[in-house]
Design an enzyme around this catalytic site. Sequence first.
Site, PDB file in Angstrom:
ATOM      1  N   ILE A 131     -54.709 -10.462 -74.463  1.00 57.94           N
ATOM      2  CA  ILE A 131     -56.408 -10.673 -74.951  1.00 57.94           C
ATOM      3  C   ILE A 131     -56.177 -12.182 -73.834  1.00 57.94           C
ATOM      4  O   ILE A 131     -57.976 -11.487 -73.368  1.00 57.94           O
ATOM      5  CB  ILE A 131     -56.436 -10.651 -76.377  1.00 57.94           C
ATOM      6  N   TYR A 152     -48.574 -17.550 -90.196  1.00 57.43           N
ATOM      7  CA  TYR A 152     -49.151 -17.310 -89.002  1.00 57.43           C
ATOM      8  C   TYR A 152     -50.846 -16.653 -89.713  1.00 57.43           C
ATOM      9  O   TYR A 152     -51.662 -18.036 -89.384  1.00 57.43           O
ATOM     10  CB  TYR A 152     -48.771 -16.037 -88.585  1.00 57.43           C
TER      11      TYR A 152
HETATM   12  N1  LIG Z   1     -51.983  -9.286 -80.517  1.00 60.29           N
HETATM   13  C1  LIG Z   1     -52.185  -9.018 -81.902  1.00 60.29           C
HETATM   14  O1  LIG Z   1     -52.250  -7.621 -82.544  1.00 60.29           O
HETATM   15  C2  LIG Z   1     -53.678  -9.563 -83.047  1.00 60.29           C
HETATM   16  C3  LIG Z   1     -54.138  -9.858 -84.052  1.00 60.29           C
HETATM   17  C4  LIG Z   1     -54.758 -10.578 -84.372  1.00 60.29           C
HETATM   18  C5  LIG Z   1     -55.036 -11.968 -83.516  1.00 60.29           C
HETATM   19  N2  LIG Z   1     -54.571 -11.987 -81.950  1.00 60.29           N
HETATM   20  C6  LIG Z   1     -54.568 -13.389 -81.845  1.00 60.29           C
HETATM   21  O2  LIG Z   1     -54.960 -13.331 -80.330  1.00 60.29           O
HETATM   22  C7  LIG Z   1     -54.705 -14.557 -79.427  1.00 60.29           C
HETATM   23  C8  LIG Z   1     -54.020 -13.699 -78.294  1.00 60.29           C
HETATM   24  O3  LIG Z   1     -53.043 -13.413 -78.894  1.00 60.29           O
HETATM   25  P1  LIG Z   1     -51.794 -12.594 -77.820  1.00 60.29           P
HETATM   26  O4  LIG Z   1     -52.218 -11.275 -78.741  1.00 60.29           O
HETATM   27  O5  LIG Z   1     -52.878 -11.558 -76.897  1.00 60.29           O
HETATM   28  O6  LIG Z   1     -50.797 -12.620 -77.937  1.00 60.29           O
HETATM   29  P2  LIG Z   1     -49.693 -13.176 -76.411  1.00 60.29           P
HETATM   30  O7  LIG Z   1     -49.688 -11.668 -75.311  1.00 60.29           O
HETATM   31  O8  LIG Z   1     -48.271 -13.699 -76.955  1.00 60.29           O
HETATM   32  O9  LIG Z   1     -50.740 -14.245 -75.956  1.00 60.29           O
HETATM   33  C9  LIG Z   1     -50.616 -15.564 -76.392  1.00 60.29           C
HETATM   34  C10 LIG Z   1     -51.008 -16.617 -75.478  1.00 60.29           C
HETATM   35  O10 LIG Z   1     -51.252 -18.276 -75.821  1.00 60.29           O
HETATM   36  C11 LIG Z   1     -49.761 -19.035 -75.303  1.00 60.29           C
HETATM   37  N3  LIG Z   1     -49.627 -19.786 -76.540  1.00 60.29           N
HETATM   38  C12 LIG Z   1     -48.291 -19.856 -76.561  1.00 60.29           C
HETATM   39  N4  LIG Z   1     -48.045 -20.916 -77.378  1.00 60.29           N
HETATM   40  C13 LIG Z   1     -49.183 -21.618 -76.195  1.00 60.29           C
HETATM   41  C14 LIG Z   1     -48.997 -23.480 -75.672  1.00 60.29           C
HETATM   42  N5  LIG Z   1     -47.855 -24.093 -77.128  1.00 60.29           N
HETATM   43  N6  LIG Z   1     -49.476 -23.878 -75.352  1.00 60.29           N
HETATM   44  C15 LIG Z   1     -50.692 -23.459 -74.592  1.00 60.29           C
HETATM   45  N7  LIG Z   1     -50.741 -21.562 -74.570  1.00 60.29           N
HETATM   46  C16 LIG Z   1     -50.175 -21.097 -75.030  1.00 60.29           C
HETATM   47  C17 LIG Z   1     -49.059 -17.673 -74.551  1.00 60.29           C
HETATM   48  O11 LIG Z   1     -48.571 -18.420 -73.178  1.00 60.29           O
HETATM   49  P3  LIG Z   1     -47.743 -18.395 -72.769  1.00 60.29           P
HETATM   50  O12 LIG Z   1     -47.293 -17.098 -71.873  1.00 60.29           O
HETATM   51  O13 LIG Z   1     -47.209 -19.579 -71.447  1.00 60.29           O
HETATM   52  O14 LIG Z   1     -46.688 -18.440 -73.906  1.00 60.29           O
HETATM   53  C18 LIG Z   1     -49.832 -16.836 -73.957  1.00 60.29           C
HETATM   54  O15 LIG Z   1     -50.915 -16.884 -72.548  1.00 60.29           O
HETATM   55  C19 LIG Z   1     -53.836 -15.327 -80.524  1.00 60.29           C
HETATM   56  O16 LIG Z   1     -54.366 -16.396 -81.084  1.00 60.29           O
HETATM   57  C20 LIG Z   1     -53.263 -14.682 -81.520  1.00 60.29           C
HETATM   58  O17 LIG Z   1     -53.300 -15.001 -83.218  1.00 60.29           O
HETATM   59  C21 LIG Z   1     -53.228 -11.416 -81.798  1.00 60.29           C
END
Ligand SMILES: NC(=O)c1ccc[n+]([C@@H]2O[C@H](COP(=O)([O-])OP(=O)(O)OC[C@H]3O[C@@H](n4cnc5c(N)ncnc54)[C@H](OP(=O)(O)O)[C@@H]3O)[C@@H](O)[C@H]2O)c1
Length: 326
Positions: free
Chosen positions: A27, A194
């Site tokens: 995202i 979470y």
């Molecule tokens: N996917 C869903 O269904 C969903 C639903 C509801 C809410 N969300 C929220 O949306 C947001 C983005 O999620 P996403 O789906 O895009 O997940 P994603 O593809 O796993 O991306 C997560 C991002 O967070 C970064 N991250 C993780 N640990 C970190 C750390 N210690 N320091 C700095 N950055 C870190 C990751 O970096 P790396 O690449 O280095 O790991 C990546 O850039 C999150 O807050 C999640 O809770 C997601």
Amino acid sequence: MGGSPSFPRETLSSDKIVIVTGGNTGIGYETAKWIAMLGAHVIIACRSKDRAMHATTKMKADFEDEKKKGTPNLTTGELSLEFMELDLSSLNSTEKFIEEFKASGKLLHVLICNAGLGMHPLAYTEDGNEMMFQVNYLGHFLIIVKLLPVMLRSGSDCRIVLVSSIAHKWTSFDLDKIQAKQYNEANFDRADYYYKSKLYQVMQMYCLNRRIDQSNVTVNSLHPGVVDSEFTRSFRDDCSWTWRYKCAKCIGLAITPYKGAITSIDAAINRKHVGLRDIYFDKCTPANSSSEARNVENQEQLWWYSLNCLQGHLKEEDLQIFSTKS
Ligand SMILES: NC(=O)c1ccc[n+]([C@@H]2O[C@H](COP(=O)([O-])OP(=O)(O)OC[C@H]3O[C@@H](n4cnc5c(N)ncnc54)[C@H](OP(=O)(O)O)[C@@H]3O)[C@@H](O)[C@H]2O)c1
């Protein structure tokens, strides 16, 4: 009302400075890319330079594709992208990021707190905090508090966007259990922790707005949807959860990262939202947050607990902006 959620495709000033945490993938990648394609300067704050460089190269290629498609109102120049290192699981790394940003002398118009870990097994950061509590919430808290003075002098419409989740509604607040010290690896409910981290973000929105409600900075939160991103990385070892995500994908419930980014982009740039605060957006529309998130007593307990966790990283002067209202 109705129709697919969307954000306005309006050219943004190249003077607009936006930070997207976790802007290298999922995202965050789409959020950073679209805001940069519309013309703003975007800082991709993430923990791996290689992953950020890979993302930047891909964003530039995507930009060329969009130009060929004739997508309107894209910037006529190059994408203005910058990498800054940030590991939210380390308060020292987070503070280094903050100090480097401050030393750059830049203004800050939009801070998108997007980085997050989903359903991580029980683990503690080097600072002794439960992993998801720190990465998803507390690390961003430190950034917000320390960069707020910059945002307060950055012009009339500055926004903090907290990427939370509908999952914030599926849990409750318990101050004594924040660090999960009562549990071991076997009985730790990683899904609940979470959800709690996402609840803290919505609670934080209310706490912050209460303290800066007369200012140019607004704080809003959102649910991006169920998104087919790299999010499943931290729970690949947990079959039941990977299975649920696979099912959501198969039956068409999971949306693309682009669609998942729409609510974040809209909250960050839509001129209709100028001055709006305390909104929890779902599909770009104000939605109800949980009653647990709206409980002021709990919010204040979380606020003071969080400040306590950040002792050693916050100075008295960092908290002066809140002193009249705390
Ligand atoms: N996917 C869903 O269904 C969903 C639903 C509801 C809410 N969300 C929220 O949306 C947001 C983005 O999620 P996403 O789906 O895009 O997940 P994603 O593809 O796993 O991306 C997560 C991002 O967070 C970064 N991250 C993780 N640990 C970190 C750390 N210690 N320091 C700095 N950055 C870190 C990751 O970096 P790396 O690449 O280095 O790991 C990546 O850039 C999150 O807050 C999640 O809770 C997601």
